[in-house]
Design a protein around this motif. Sequence first.
Motif, short mmCIF file in Angstrom:
data_model
loop_
_atom_site.label_atom_id
_atom_site.label_comp_id
_atom_site.label_asym_id
_atom_site.label_seq_id
_atom_site.Cartn_x
_atom_site.Cartn_y
_atom_site.Cartn_z
N ARG A 89 0.84 -1.22 0.00
CA ARG A 89 0.00 0.00 0.00
C ARG A 89 0.86 1.25 0.00
O ARG A 89 0.57 2.23 -0.71
CB ARG A 89 -0.91 0.04 1.23
CG ARG A 89 -2.16 -0.78 1.09
CD ARG A 89 -3.05 -0.67 2.30
NE ARG A 89 -3.53 0.70 2.50
CZ ARG A 89 -4.02 1.15 3.65
NH1 ARG A 89 -4.09 0.36 4.70
NH2 ARG A 89 -4.45 2.39 3.75
N LEU A 90 1.92 1.25 0.81
CA LEU A 90 2.80 2.42 0.88
C LEU A 90 3.53 2.65 -0.44
O LEU A 90 3.64 3.79 -0.91
CB LEU A 90 3.80 2.27 2.02
CG LEU A 90 3.20 2.26 3.43
CD1 LEU A 90 4.27 1.98 4.47
CD2 LEU A 90 2.48 3.56 3.72
N GLU A 92 2.57 1.70 -3.43
CA GLU A 92 1.59 2.15 -4.43
C GLU A 92 1.24 3.63 -4.23
O GLU A 92 1.11 4.38 -5.19
CB GLU A 92 0.33 1.29 -4.37
CG GLU A 92 0.53 -0.09 -4.92
CD GLU A 92 -0.68 -1.00 -4.73
OE1 GLU A 92 -1.64 -0.60 -4.01
OE2 GLU A 92 -0.67 -2.11 -5.27
N ALA A 93 1.10 4.03 -2.99
CA ALA A 93 0.78 5.44 -2.71
C ALA A 93 1.93 6.35 -3.13
O ALA A 93 1.71 7.45 -3.63
CB ALA A 93 0.49 5.63 -1.23
N TYR A 94 3.13 5.89 -2.95
CA TYR A 94 4.32 6.70 -3.21
C TYR A 94 4.64 6.85 -4.69
O TYR A 94 5.23 7.84 -5.12
CB TYR A 94 5.50 6.06 -2.47
CG TYR A 94 6.79 6.82 -2.52
CD1 TYR A 94 6.85 8.17 -2.22
CD2 TYR A 94 7.97 6.17 -2.82
CE1 TYR A 94 8.04 8.87 -2.24
CE2 TYR A 94 9.17 6.85 -2.84
CZ TYR A 94 9.20 8.19 -2.54
OH TYR A 94 10.39 8.86 -2.57
N GLY A 99 3.24 11.61 -5.19
CA GLY A 99 3.51 10.47 -4.31
C GLY A 99 3.90 10.84 -2.90
O GLY A 99 3.56 10.12 -1.95
N ARG A 102 0.62 11.63 -1.09
CA ARG A 102 -0.17 10.40 -0.91
C ARG A 102 0.47 9.48 0.12
O ARG A 102 -0.23 8.90 0.96
CB ARG A 102 -0.34 9.67 -2.24
CG ARG A 102 -1.45 10.19 -3.10
CD ARG A 102 -1.77 9.24 -4.24
NE ARG A 102 -0.59 8.75 -4.94
CZ ARG A 102 0.06 9.41 -5.91
NH1 ARG A 102 -0.38 10.58 -6.30
NH2 ARG A 102 1.12 8.89 -6.50
N PHE A 103 1.80 9.34 0.06
CA PHE A 103 2.48 8.48 1.02
C PHE A 103 2.17 8.95 2.45
O PHE A 103 1.81 8.15 3.31
CB PHE A 103 4.00 8.48 0.79
CG PHE A 103 4.76 7.78 1.88
CD1 PHE A 103 4.92 6.41 1.84
CD2 PHE A 103 5.27 8.49 2.96
CE1 PHE A 103 5.59 5.75 2.86
CE2 PHE A 103 5.94 7.84 3.98
CZ PHE A 103 6.10 6.48 3.93
N GLU A 105 -0.30 10.68 3.58
CA GLU A 105 -1.70 10.44 3.92
C GLU A 105 -1.95 8.98 4.25
O GLU A 105 -2.64 8.65 5.21
CB GLU A 105 -2.61 10.89 2.78
CG GLU A 105 -2.66 12.39 2.59
CD GLU A 105 -3.39 12.81 1.32
OE1 GLU A 105 -3.83 11.92 0.54
OE2 GLU A 105 -3.52 14.02 1.10
N VAL A 106 -1.40 8.08 3.45
CA VAL A 106 -1.64 6.64 3.62
C VAL A 106 -0.90 6.10 4.84
O VAL A 106 -1.46 5.34 5.62
CB VAL A 106 -1.25 5.86 2.34
CG1 VAL A 106 -1.27 4.36 2.58
CG2 VAL A 106 -2.20 6.23 1.20
N THR A 110 -1.94 3.42 8.63
CA THR A 110 -1.48 2.03 8.57
C THR A 110 -0.74 1.65 9.84
O THR A 110 -0.46 2.50 10.70
CB THR A 110 -0.52 1.81 7.38
OG1 THR A 110 0.71 2.50 7.64
CG2 THR A 110 -1.13 2.25 6.07
#
Length: 161
Positions: A89-90, A92-94, A99, A102-103, A105-106, A110
Amino acid sequence: MPDALLDIDAVDLESLVLARNDAHPDGDWWFDPRTGAVLYFGVDDDEDLPQLVQGVHVLIPREAQPREDIDDFLASDELASVGEDVVVRLLEAYRGRGGLRRFREVVARTAAAEAWGRFMLAREGGRAIDWLIDRGLVDVASARRRQRELRWSADAGADTE
């Protein structure tokens, strides 16, 4: 400026890190060399104005966290205990444009949030302390001690709990 330099323990380091990373364009962050406080003044918030008027303060420059910190975190042993699904998930967010945002935020949502917090404070805290030392705002011995503690904390990971 004060006669004696501040011990690093008097500095609100977490707020200093926040101030250095703040991208909000309508305000400025200030460091109080007498107390170690971090003060803000902007169009949306003037709560610290009375304190700012009372003394000499140092403007805190904005310095975005480098992308390499996230690269290093993703390659660190910190992620070994959070599970492969979180790491995916990390990553993909990055990936791709936007990125970094998004990183951040995600990762906050987690199992890696605490590890990222320790890692980020060690990196950004170390840079903030360097800024304080370079400007002669803190006692160097205490500042270097704190940098060593921050590095140890990040290196030790979950073992510091």
